[in-house]
Enzyme design. Structure first.
Site, PDB file in Angstrom:
ATOM      1  N   SER A 189       0.852  -1.193   0.000  1.00  0.00           N
ATOM      2  CA  SER A 189       0.000   0.000   0.000  1.00  0.00           C
ATOM      3  C   SER A 189       0.884   1.238   0.000  1.00  0.00           C
ATOM      4  O   SER A 189       2.089   1.160   0.296  1.00  0.00           O
ATOM      5  CB  SER A 189      -0.881  -0.013   1.263  1.00  0.00           C
ATOM      6  OG  SER A 189      -1.516   1.233   1.479  1.00  0.00           O
ATOM      7  N   TYR A 194      -3.935  -0.655   9.898  1.00  0.00           N
ATOM      8  CA  TYR A 194      -3.745  -0.839   8.457  1.00  0.00           C
ATOM      9  C   TYR A 194      -2.328  -0.412   8.077  1.00  0.00           C
ATOM     10  O   TYR A 194      -1.615  -1.117   7.356  1.00  0.00           O
ATOM     11  CB  TYR A 194      -4.782  -0.039   7.671  1.00  0.00           C
ATOM     12  CG  TYR A 194      -4.742  -0.283   6.185  1.00  0.00           C
ATOM     13  CD1 TYR A 194      -5.435  -1.351   5.619  1.00  0.00           C
ATOM     14  CD2 TYR A 194      -4.004   0.541   5.337  1.00  0.00           C
ATOM     15  CE1 TYR A 194      -5.395  -1.585   4.251  1.00  0.00           C
ATOM     16  CE2 TYR A 194      -3.958   0.314   3.972  1.00  0.00           C
ATOM     17  CZ  TYR A 194      -4.654  -0.744   3.431  1.00  0.00           C
ATOM     18  OH  TYR A 194      -4.605  -0.983   2.074  1.00  0.00           O
TER      19      TYR A 194
END
Length: 259
Positions: A151, A164
């Protein structure tokens, strides 16, 4: 091999390969599944729910086979079953794409322990344990490819998503650690770091006019990406053409990181 004339566009073909794409029935995962099928692979799709009719139709329309396995990848017995069913269905696993993941948003000072655990369990723990398990079968078969989904928050801190961010930094670390240990076994482990892509997960951000404008102003291409934009990257990292690429985090972000 090594002569320049030995290179062939066939190196990008996945004919005869078997790919596993976790969470490949929706969103970015569905794009990875279709891309791999278009390149010639048959596909195993572990998924938490049975919403897979559309993905089945997309793959079978390409003349490829797809096998779905329902289960919870945070559970050891379900991971074992996923690998067992994949091998029973196709005899091997050549490619693993660790796509399944989740995100839960809340301010740091209000973040709940159960939300931290839920995100870390699927985004990081499941990636590690499933990769370890599949890698053992790849060693037996003489090699393979593992592609983790990282990410932008593998590089940055973000806001309102502490687990996350932690999990995606961890995914980058796992990618490098596995690459160090498995390279001599003809297994390449790399990661794709999608930029800001139009998916259900990013809908709340795109709906926030101020945040949406902040993001667009930083992307040199001036637009959000689409799942389509990641399809070439997953085929490349799954193919023979990327055999000397190992431990890399490939950003597909429209230039977000360089601005």
């Amino acid at each position: 091999m090594g002569c320049l004339n030995d290179f062939s566009m066939d190196f990008f073909s996945l004919e005869g390969k078997v790919a596993m794409v976790t969470g490949g029935n929706t969103g970015l995962g569905q794009g990875y599944v279709v891309a791999l099928a278009k390149a010639g692979a048959d596909v195993v799709v572990p998924t938490h729910n049975r919403d897979w009719d559309e993905t089945r139709e997309l793959v079978e329309s390409l003349g490829r086979k797809v096998h779905f396995v329902q289960g919870d990848l945070t559970k050891a017995e379900d991971r074992e079953n996923v690998v067992k069913e994949a091998v029973e269905a196709f005899g091997k696993i050549d490619i693993l794409v660790n796509n399944a993941g989740t995100i839960r948003r809340a301010p740091l000072l209000e973040y709940k322990e159960e939300d931290w655990e839920a995100v870390m369990n699927i985004n990081l723990n499941a990636v590690y344990y499933l990769s370890q398990m599949v890698a053992k079968t790849m060693v037996e078969n003489g090699g393979g490819k593992i592609i983790n989904i990282a990410s932008m928050l593998s590089f940055q801190g973000g806001k309102f998503v502490p687990p996350y961010t932690a999990s995606k930094h961890g995914v980058a670390g796992i990618t490098k650690a596995f690459a160090n240990e498995l390279a001599d076994k003809n297994i390449q482990i790399n990661a794709i770091a999608p930029g800001y892509i139009e998916t259900a997960n990013t809908a709340p951000i795109r709906a926030d006019e101020k945040r949406n404008e902040e993001i667009l102003s930083r992307i040199p291409t001036g637009k959000w990406g689409k799942p389509f934009d990641l399809m070439g990257a997953v085929v490349f990292l799954s193919s023979k053409a990327s055999d000397y690429i190992n431990g890399t985090i490939l950003a597909v972000d429209g230039g977000w990181l360089v601005r």
